[in-house]
Design a protein around this motif. Structure first.
Motif, mmCIF file in Angstrom:
data_model
loop_
_atom_site.group_PDB
_atom_site.id
_atom_site.type_symbol
_atom_site.label_atom_id
_atom_site.label_comp_id
_atom_site.label_asym_id
_atom_site.label_seq_id
_atom_site.Cartn_x
_atom_site.Cartn_y
_atom_site.Cartn_z
ATOM 1 N N ASN A 9 -56.046 64.234 18.805
ATOM 2 C CA ASN A 9 -55.613 62.949 19.211
ATOM 3 C C ASN A 9 -54.396 62.845 19.964
ATOM 4 O O ASN A 9 -53.721 61.886 19.668
ATOM 5 N N ASN A 10 -54.097 63.975 20.760
ATOM 6 C CA ASN A 10 -52.727 64.082 21.194
ATOM 7 C C ASN A 10 -51.481 64.143 20.281
ATOM 8 O O ASN A 10 -50.576 63.816 20.674
ATOM 9 N N LYS A 11 -51.901 64.443 19.064
ATOM 10 C CA LYS A 11 -50.481 64.866 17.962
ATOM 11 C C LYS A 11 -50.626 66.212 17.798
ATOM 12 O O LYS A 11 -51.800 66.820 17.683
ATOM 13 N N VAL A 12 -49.524 66.550 17.167
ATOM 14 C CA VAL A 12 -49.460 67.793 16.581
ATOM 15 C C VAL A 12 -49.044 67.991 15.302
ATOM 16 O O VAL A 12 -48.132 66.986 14.886
ATOM 17 N N VAL A 99 -46.855 64.518 14.973
ATOM 18 C CA VAL A 99 -46.089 63.787 16.056
ATOM 19 C C VAL A 99 -46.876 63.866 17.493
ATOM 20 O O VAL A 99 -47.462 64.868 17.746
ATOM 21 N N PRO A 100 -46.782 62.880 18.193
ATOM 22 C CA PRO A 100 -46.991 62.977 19.495
ATOM 23 C C PRO A 100 -46.939 63.979 20.297
ATOM 24 O O PRO A 100 -45.454 64.569 20.238
ATOM 25 N N ARG A 101 -47.882 64.818 21.174
ATOM 26 C CA ARG A 101 -47.574 65.826 21.666
ATOM 27 C C ARG A 101 -46.385 65.961 22.635
ATOM 28 O O ARG A 101 -45.565 66.751 22.831
ATOM 29 N N GLN A 181 -43.626 78.276 17.074
ATOM 30 C CA GLN A 181 -42.569 77.410 16.456
ATOM 31 C C GLN A 181 -42.552 76.129 17.323
ATOM 32 O O GLN A 181 -42.712 76.229 18.417
ATOM 33 N N ALA A 182 -41.703 75.171 16.670
ATOM 34 C CA ALA A 182 -41.552 73.922 17.419
ATOM 35 C C ALA A 182 -40.338 73.380 17.210
ATOM 36 O O ALA A 182 -39.669 73.624 16.307
ATOM 37 N N THR A 183 -39.930 72.644 18.261
ATOM 38 C CA THR A 183 -38.624 71.900 17.894
ATOM 39 C C THR A 183 -38.666 70.369 18.304
ATOM 40 O O THR A 183 -39.650 70.202 19.418
ATOM 41 N N LEU A 184 -38.066 69.474 17.525
ATOM 42 C CA LEU A 184 -38.149 68.118 17.896
ATOM 43 C C LEU A 184 -36.808 67.636 18.111
ATOM 44 O O LEU A 184 -35.800 68.349 17.486
ATOM 45 N N GLU A 190 -42.278 57.251 10.403
ATOM 46 C CA GLU A 190 -43.715 57.054 10.681
ATOM 47 C C GLU A 190 -44.730 58.251 11.152
ATOM 48 O O GLU A 190 -45.630 58.284 11.013
ATOM 49 N N TRP A 191 -43.902 59.317 11.471
ATOM 50 C CA TRP A 191 -44.577 60.903 11.528
ATOM 51 C C TRP A 191 -44.905 61.424 10.232
ATOM 52 O O TRP A 191 -45.593 62.275 10.347
ATOM 53 N N ILE A 192 -44.173 61.153 9.309
ATOM 54 C CA ILE A 192 -44.486 61.804 7.998
ATOM 55 C C ILE A 192 -45.686 61.545 7.624
ATOM 56 O O ILE A 192 -46.196 60.146 7.227
#
Length: 196
Positions: A9-12, A99-101, A181-184, A190-192
């Motif tokens: 759903n476009n979330k990671v 998280v939204p992509r 790996q990722a970064t934000l 609300e993402w938790i």
């Protein structure tokens, strides 16, 4: 962008180990941003080394996902799979997020290791072989010295070649190590989806 991660759903789905204080900050403010003092405390004696790398990373990553606010100076690092996530230790927790992509920057883990060591990020094995042969021709045994010492002044083209190669950590068209790996720029409460 690299695509070795779980999404729907476009979330990671992502995981990050943080000090317990981060959870308190999320509960109080609904949002968390990485702070220099957290990095220096975590990295201790090598914090300046990492802060210098993060300055480069921020400049390049914000071209992919713009920082939502100029006060945000540092990225938050996350694992893209539960198998590679850092496990909780004393005084830490692991946040599982969805998280939204569009907020996520994905990089190749192995190529980031090259950047951390101030090495050339090769296109492939053949390119790496050619680069190593070039270093040998110049008598350079410690590639990182081209960035970290005066040696780079004597070989500016080689030094610039190495720095330019670092952007390859973001390139999904290159062969990957199989681990991403990722970064934000921030974590929103609300993402938790889970706390470990």
């Amino acid at each position: 962008m690299l695509t070795n991660y779980s999404s729907s759903n476009n979330k990671v789905k992502l995981w990050t180990r943080q000090h317990k204080q981060v959870l308190k900050e999320l509960e109080e403010n609904g949002i968390y941003h990485a702070k220099k003092e957290y990095i220096t405390e975590k990295m201790d004696d090598i914090s300046e080394y990492y802060l210098k790398l993060y300055d480069w990373y921020v400049k390049e990553a914000e071209k992919i996902v713009p920082r939502p606010d100029e006060i945000i100076k540092y990225p938050i690092w996350l694992s893209t799979s539960s198998e590679t996530m850092l496990q909780p230790t004393e005084d830490t927790i692991v946040l599982e997020l969805e998280v939204p992509r569009e907020y996520v920057v994905i990089t190749d883990f192995e190529r980031w290791g090259y950047v951390v060591n101030y090495w050339y990020v090769p296109l492939d094995k053949e390119d790496e072989k050619k680069h190593n042969e070039e270093l040998k021709r110049y008598g350079i045994r410690d590639e990182s010295a081209l960035y970290m010492s005066h040696k780079g002044n004597f070989y500016p083209l080689l030094r610039n070649k190495i720095i330019k190669s670092w952007n390859r950590i973001f390139d999904s068209n290159l062969p990957t190590s199989g681990i991403t790996q990722a970064t934000l720029w921030e974590i929103k409460k609300e993402w938790i989806v889970n706390i470990l």
